[in-house]
Write a protein that holds these residues in place. Structure first.
Motif, PDB file in Angstrom:
ATOM      1  N   TYR A  32       0.836  -1.204   0.000  1.00 32.76           N
ATOM      2  CA  TYR A  32       0.000   0.000   0.000  1.00 32.76           C
ATOM      3  C   TYR A  32       0.871   1.255   0.000  1.00 32.76           C
ATOM      4  O   TYR A  32       0.639   2.191  -0.784  1.00 32.76           O
ATOM      5  N   ALA A  33       1.880   1.272   0.863  1.00 31.47           N
ATOM      6  CA  ALA A  33       2.751   2.439   0.964  1.00 31.47           C
ATOM      7  C   ALA A  33       3.513   2.676  -0.336  1.00 31.47           C
ATOM      8  O   ALA A  33       3.702   3.825  -0.771  1.00 31.47           O
ATOM      9  N   LEU A  34       3.939   1.599  -0.982  1.00 31.23           N
ATOM     10  CA  LEU A  34       4.693   1.735  -2.230  1.00 31.23           C
ATOM     11  C   LEU A  34       3.791   2.176  -3.391  1.00 31.23           C
ATOM     12  O   LEU A  34       4.251   2.855  -4.313  1.00 31.23           O
ATOM     13  N   ILE A  35       2.502   1.774  -3.367  1.00 34.15           N
ATOM     14  CA  ILE A  35       1.559   2.254  -4.383  1.00 34.15           C
ATOM     15  C   ILE A  35       1.400   3.773  -4.273  1.00 34.15           C
ATOM     16  O   ILE A  35       1.451   4.492  -5.271  1.00 34.15           O
ATOM     17  N   VAL A  36       1.220   4.248  -3.041  1.00 36.81           N
ATOM     18  CA  VAL A  36       1.103   5.695  -2.824  1.00 36.81           C
ATOM     19  C   VAL A  36       2.386   6.398  -3.262  1.00 36.81           C
ATOM     20  O   VAL A  36       2.354   7.434  -3.928  1.00 36.81           O
ATOM     21  N   TRP A  37       3.533   5.819  -2.887  1.00 29.34           N
ATOM     22  CA  TRP A  37       4.836   6.406  -3.258  1.00 29.34           C
ATOM     23  C   TRP A  37       4.982   6.457  -4.778  1.00 29.34           C
ATOM     24  O   TRP A  37       5.394   7.476  -5.334  1.00 29.34           O
ATOM     25  N   ALA A  38       4.651   5.347  -5.455  1.00 28.84           N
ATOM     26  CA  ALA A  38       4.807   5.287  -6.913  1.00 28.84           C
ATOM     27  C   ALA A  38       3.900   6.289  -7.607  1.00 28.84           C
ATOM     28  O   ALA A  38       4.323   6.967  -8.562  1.00 28.84           O
ATOM     29  N   TYR A  39       2.649   6.421  -7.142  1.00 29.72           N
ATOM     30  CA  TYR A  39       1.715   7.343  -7.800  1.00 29.72           C
ATOM     31  C   TYR A  39       2.136   8.796  -7.593  1.00 29.72           C
ATOM     32  O   TYR A  39       2.041   9.619  -8.508  1.00 29.72           O
ATOM     33  N   THR A  40       2.630   9.105  -6.402  1.00 28.63           N
ATOM     34  CA  THR A  40       3.070  10.476  -6.143  1.00 28.63           C
ATOM     35  C   THR A  40       4.356  10.801  -6.901  1.00 28.63           C
ATOM     36  O   THR A  40       4.605  11.959  -7.239  1.00 28.63           O
TER      37      THR A  40
END
Length: 430
Positions: A32-40
């Motif tokens: 979840y954290a990496l999805i947010v990181w990747a999208y940002t």
């Protein structure tokens, strides 16, 4: 007393289940954290979907070989080694992030390696659960697994968002590694998985790999239901949870709190469903439950995500559309466990996974490209068709993704209802 005996029969499974659930929480927080990181970092749907493609594709490609070997090899050792390599992947990401050198392509490579190990772990885990649980408890076991998965889905967004707000990404990785230690130690020290006799140890490896496919094709109803879910998984991965985070973030100006609430609602829905399927009497007509659950999920989840434009509607859609899924999963898994001889389950489940899930990476890649390059630009340019769609899903950023949800949800509902009326699958109920 009889009920207590039933639970005592599941003692070893419950220990394994608890440890793996804790590890799953850590892993999902990292995802979840990496999805947010990747999208940002990138601001594109493709940056999210390609992460998922790398997580699925290798495990599917190598599934045949891994299933054959999982039937021969020690199940416990396979699971331990797979968990260890996954933990090493998290440690690598932690090191790269801490040294301020983490890039998106690093995550692609690490996901590919972890996915390769999952090709071995998944069939070994399927067989391990079959060995640890009595046959008459298979539906309850599936319900418990759905329960833990949904609980993880509920907790993950809130916990990950809180940690990211007050600490940083490094703290998420550390928690993931601690959860791995707990699960690894539990499996290593407290679980004894019974050995089973392999059908033919002299059987050539290539022949062994093909036995799973041969078994499925000889059981036509099983084969048909797997092909059905291959198509359903294509639809679900084109839209579904793969682009849902991007849809919510796009339509809320990157509001992570709303995304967290919607993601948690998915977990609450599956949690309620998993509790119900665990305590209720197993269904007599399992295939009816499977197809009806699938139809309801597409109708209430995808279509409402598409047409809804405010958080309460998305949250309701996430809850109501995911509540039937544990009934689908538990009944489908029960059919597979009861119809497939235990000494062949590694190969048959691997073959099932290959055909049933091969469409997921295709759908994920297709969903990202359709969103970024076709439907999002299409909904920004005025046209008669764009106007019709805009009456249903609105306009602006995210409306193209909403159209994708609308199309896949409609098709999924229709196909599921047609299958519900079919007599082909009825033999699976007996």
């Amino acid at each position: 007393m009889n009920k207590l005996n039933k639970w005592y029969e599941l003692k070893d499974f419950l220990i394994l289940w608890a440890g793996q659930s804790i590890s799953s929480l850590g892993s999902e927080m990292t995802k979840y954290a990496l999805i947010v990181w990747a999208y940002t970092q990138q601001g594109t749907v493709s940056s999210i979907t390609w992460l998922a493609v790398c997580s699925y594709l290798p495990s599917i490609v190598f599934c045949f070989a891994a299933g054959a070997l999982a039937d021969k090899w020690d199940k416990k050792k396979v699971m331990l080694i797979s968990d260890l390599i996954a933990a090493l992947g998290t440690m690598t990401v932690l090191f790269l992030y801490a040294s301020e050198s983490l890039q998106l392509w690093h995550l692609y490579i690490i996901n590919i390696i972890i996915s390769f190990m999952h090709a071995f772990q998944n069939p070994a885990s399927y067989v391990a659960v079959s060995l640890l649980a009595p046959k008459d408890q298979y539906t309850r076991v599936s319900g418990l697994q759905a329960f833990s998965n949904s609980l993880v889905t509920i907790v993950t967004p809130a916990l990950a968002t809180t940690i990211l707000s007050f600490l940083d990404l490094k703290a998420v990785f550390i928690i993931d590694l601690v959860s791995f230690v707990i699960a690894f130690s539990t499996l290593l020290l407290f679980i004894k998985i019974p050995n089973i006799n392999y059908v033919d140890k002299k059987e050539k490896f290539i022949e062994s790999c093909g036995q799973g496919i041969k078994f499925l094709k000889e059981n036509k109803a099983l084969w048909r239901i797997i092909l059905f879910f291959s198509f359903i998984n294509l639809l679900a991965s084109i839209s579904g949870n793969s682009i849902m985070p991007a849809l919510i973030l796009a339509r809320t100006d990157n509001n992570k709190m709303i995304l967290g609430m919607v993601s948690s609602a998915i977990g609450v829905g599956t949690l309620v469903g998993s509790i119900l399927v665990t305590i209720m009497k197993p269904a007599a007509h399992k295939t009816n439950v499977i197809f009806l659950s699938c139809a309801i999920s597409f109708l209430l989840c995808d279509i409402l995500w598409a047409t809804g434009r405010i958080a309460p509607i998305w949250i309701f859609a996430a809850f109501s559309g995911n509540l039937p899924l544990p009934f689908l999963s538990a009944n489908l898994t029960t059919i597979m466990r009861t119809k497939v001889p235990i000494e062949m389950q590694g190969r048959v489940f691997a073959a099932r996974d290959t055909f049933q899930f091969i469409t997921i990476p295709i759908g994920l890649a297709l969903g990202g490209m359709l969103a970024d390059y076709i439907f999002e630009p299409f909904m920004l340019a005025a046209s008669p068709i764009q106007h019709i769609f805009s009456l249903l899903v609105g306009t602006g950023k995210g409306s193209g993704m909403a159209v994708i949800f609308l199309i896949t949800g409609t098709i999924g509902f229709i196909v599921s209802m047609i299958s519900l009326k079919s007599s082909i699958y009825k033999e699976l109920d007996y």
